[in-house]
Write an enzyme that holds these catalytic residues in place. Sequence first.
Site, PDB file in Angstrom:
ATOM      1  N   ASN A  18       0.858  -1.186   0.000  1.00  0.00           N
ATOM      2  CA  ASN A  18       0.000   0.000   0.000  1.00  0.00           C
ATOM      3  C   ASN A  18       0.898   1.241   0.000  1.00  0.00           C
ATOM      4  O   ASN A  18       1.517   1.552   1.004  1.00  0.00           O
ATOM      5  CB  ASN A  18      -0.905  -0.010   1.239  1.00  0.00           C
ATOM      6  CG  ASN A  18      -1.726   1.255   1.373  1.00  0.00           C
ATOM      7  OD1 ASN A  18      -1.822   2.049   0.431  1.00  0.00           O
ATOM      8  ND2 ASN A  18      -2.326   1.456   2.536  1.00  0.00           N
ATOM      9  N   LYS A  20       0.072   4.283  -0.145  1.00  0.00           N
ATOM     10  CA  LYS A  20      -0.568   5.449   0.480  1.00  0.00           C
ATOM     11  C   LYS A  20      -0.408   6.657  -0.454  1.00  0.00           C
ATOM     12  O   LYS A  20      -0.402   6.482  -1.675  1.00  0.00           O
ATOM     13  CB  LYS A  20      -0.007   5.664   1.878  1.00  0.00           C
ATOM     14  CG  LYS A  20      -0.109   4.363   2.710  1.00  0.00           C
ATOM     15  CD  LYS A  20       0.120   4.494   4.170  1.00  0.00           C
ATOM     16  CE  LYS A  20      -0.074   3.155   4.842  1.00  0.00           C
ATOM     17  NZ  LYS A  20       0.068   3.199   6.292  1.00  0.00           N
ATOM     18  N   HIS A 110      -9.472   0.951   5.477  1.00  0.00           N
ATOM     19  CA  HIS A 110      -8.126   1.115   6.035  1.00  0.00           C
ATOM     20  C   HIS A 110      -8.206   2.049   7.249  1.00  0.00           C
ATOM     21  O   HIS A 110      -8.999   2.998   7.264  1.00  0.00           O
ATOM     22  CB  HIS A 110      -7.181   1.685   4.972  1.00  0.00           C
ATOM     23  CG  HIS A 110      -5.754   1.672   5.412  1.00  0.00           C
ATOM     24  ND1 HIS A 110      -5.231   2.639   6.236  1.00  0.00           N
ATOM     25  CD2 HIS A 110      -4.749   0.795   5.185  1.00  0.00           C
ATOM     26  CE1 HIS A 110      -3.955   2.363   6.492  1.00  0.00           C
ATOM     27  NE2 HIS A 110      -3.642   1.242   5.860  1.00  0.00           N
ATOM     28  N   GLU A 112      -6.508   4.438   8.161  1.00  0.00           N
ATOM     29  CA  GLU A 112      -6.334   5.872   7.870  1.00  0.00           C
ATOM     30  C   GLU A 112      -7.619   6.472   7.298  1.00  0.00           C
ATOM     31  O   GLU A 112      -7.896   7.655   7.498  1.00  0.00           O
ATOM     32  CB  GLU A 112      -5.121   6.078   6.949  1.00  0.00           C
ATOM     33  CG  GLU A 112      -3.831   5.924   7.736  1.00  0.00           C
ATOM     34  CD  GLU A 112      -2.653   5.372   6.960  1.00  0.00           C
ATOM     35  OE1 GLU A 112      -2.642   5.441   5.726  1.00  0.00           O
ATOM     36  OE2 GLU A 112      -1.729   4.851   7.625  1.00  0.00           O
ATOM     37  N   GLU A 182      -4.709  -5.006  10.958  1.00  0.00           N
ATOM     38  CA  GLU A 182      -3.695  -3.970  11.135  1.00  0.00           C
ATOM     39  C   GLU A 182      -3.921  -3.272  12.476  1.00  0.00           C
ATOM     40  O   GLU A 182      -4.790  -2.381  12.571  1.00  0.00           O
ATOM     41  CB  GLU A 182      -3.808  -2.934  10.017  1.00  0.00           C
ATOM     42  CG  GLU A 182      -3.586  -3.510   8.645  1.00  0.00           C
ATOM     43  CD  GLU A 182      -3.070  -2.446   7.690  1.00  0.00           C
ATOM     44  OE1 GLU A 182      -2.006  -2.646   7.128  1.00  0.00           O
ATOM     45  OE2 GLU A 182      -3.731  -1.398   7.551  1.00  0.00           O
ATOM     46  N   GLY A 188       3.149   2.394  10.817  1.00  0.00           N
ATOM     47  CA  GLY A 188       4.084   3.493  10.601  1.00  0.00           C
ATOM     48  C   GLY A 188       4.849   3.888  11.855  1.00  0.00           C
ATOM     49  O   GLY A 188       5.477   4.941  11.902  1.00  0.00           O
ATOM     50  N   SER A 228       4.112  -1.954  10.114  1.00  0.00           N
ATOM     51  CA  SER A 228       5.579  -1.932  10.208  1.00  0.00           C
ATOM     52  C   SER A 228       6.233  -3.245   9.759  1.00  0.00           C
ATOM     53  O   SER A 228       7.222  -3.687  10.341  1.00  0.00           O
ATOM     54  CB  SER A 228       6.012  -1.575  11.640  1.00  0.00           C
ATOM     55  OG  SER A 228       5.563  -0.280  11.988  1.00  0.00           O
TER      56      SER A 228
HETATM   57  O1  LIG Z   1      -1.494  -0.408   4.669  1.00  0.00           O
HETATM   58  C1  LIG Z   1      -0.457  -0.573   5.290  1.00  0.00           C
HETATM   59  C2  LIG Z   1      -0.383  -0.364   6.722  1.00  0.00           C
HETATM   60  O2  LIG Z   1      -1.046   0.805   7.101  1.00  0.00           O
HETATM   61  C3  LIG Z   1       0.977  -0.517   7.317  1.00  0.00           C
HETATM   62  O3  LIG Z   1       1.795   0.584   7.076  1.00  0.00           O
HETATM   63  P1  LIG Z   1       3.340   0.531   7.544  1.00  0.00           P
HETATM   64  O4  LIG Z   1       3.919  -0.736   6.967  1.00  0.00           O
HETATM   65  O5  LIG Z   1       3.965   1.763   6.999  1.00  0.00           O
HETATM   66  O6  LIG Z   1       3.318   0.456   9.043  1.00  0.00           O
END
Ligand SMILES: O=C[C@H](O)COP(=O)(O)O
Length: 271
Positions: A18, A20, A110, A112, A182, A188, A228
């Site tokens: 992803n 983002k 998600h 977010e 998640e 993150g 992460s």
């Molecule tokens: O969609 C992915 C997740 O929000 C994980 O993000 P991350 O690997 O940057 O922690």
Amino acid sequence: MTSKTNGVYDRTPLIAGNWKMNLDHQQAVTLVQKLTWILTDADHDFEKVEVAVFPPFTDLRSVQTLVAGDRLPLVYGAQDVSAEDSGAFTGEVSAQFLSKLGCRYVLVGHSERRTLHGEDDAMANRKLTAALRHGLAPVLCVGEGLDVRQAGRHVEHTVAQLRGALEGLSTEQVTDLVVAYEPVWAIGTGEVAGPDDAQQMCAALRADVASRYGEEAAAGLRLLYGGSVKSSNAASLLREKDVDGVLVGGASLDEAEFASIVRFEHHLLTD
Ligand SMILES: O=C[C@H](O)COP(=O)(O)O
């Protein structure tokens, strides 16, 4: 329908990136090309371990052209979808448009989207239904915040999110679904849920699907862990019985790092 198998795994592992709100359409093309070169050079078997990227909406047409033109073996999806099919919904993108762009998957709910845009389980349910209506495979995201985890209510909370999002879906629609666990506190932040935590939650989600939709639906359900994930921790997560893949954020922006996650079996062999 029986549980999915590719001759090696009961369910084909899915390694999903992803992006983002990162990478414009030109950067997207470069990353997808480099990622495919690395994996092809390494003889990666895309049938055995599926690879998907989730670029921003504005990149999708370029990714489609590249993947179709060069017959690349990876698949792609969008990071969000409208619950509506068409009409006066400024800024929204319909599942039909995504389908036409060759998307296989779409992220729904998600964390977010939930945190920044107030999306709840009812909205996730509407988006999931819209995606299915247009032949997209939804990747439903669920997971608890730190307060819920600290209160010890993470399993009931996450199972309730799953139930809310699946409301009204048929057994057939639930079979073959992808659900990403998640934990919000691990996104993150560099904090990773331990493999035991990921396994505990994925097993609980699978058991809930089994109790409500039957063993067959539960056997086909693919459960991803996200939060992460890096090449250094992916293999230990993917070793768990009920973890069928990972949803990678930050580490998917680096083609070498993401390719290394895709090739998690090498870490299993060398661990
Ligand atoms: O969609 C992915 C997740 O929000 C994980 O993000 P991350 O690997 O940057 O922690």
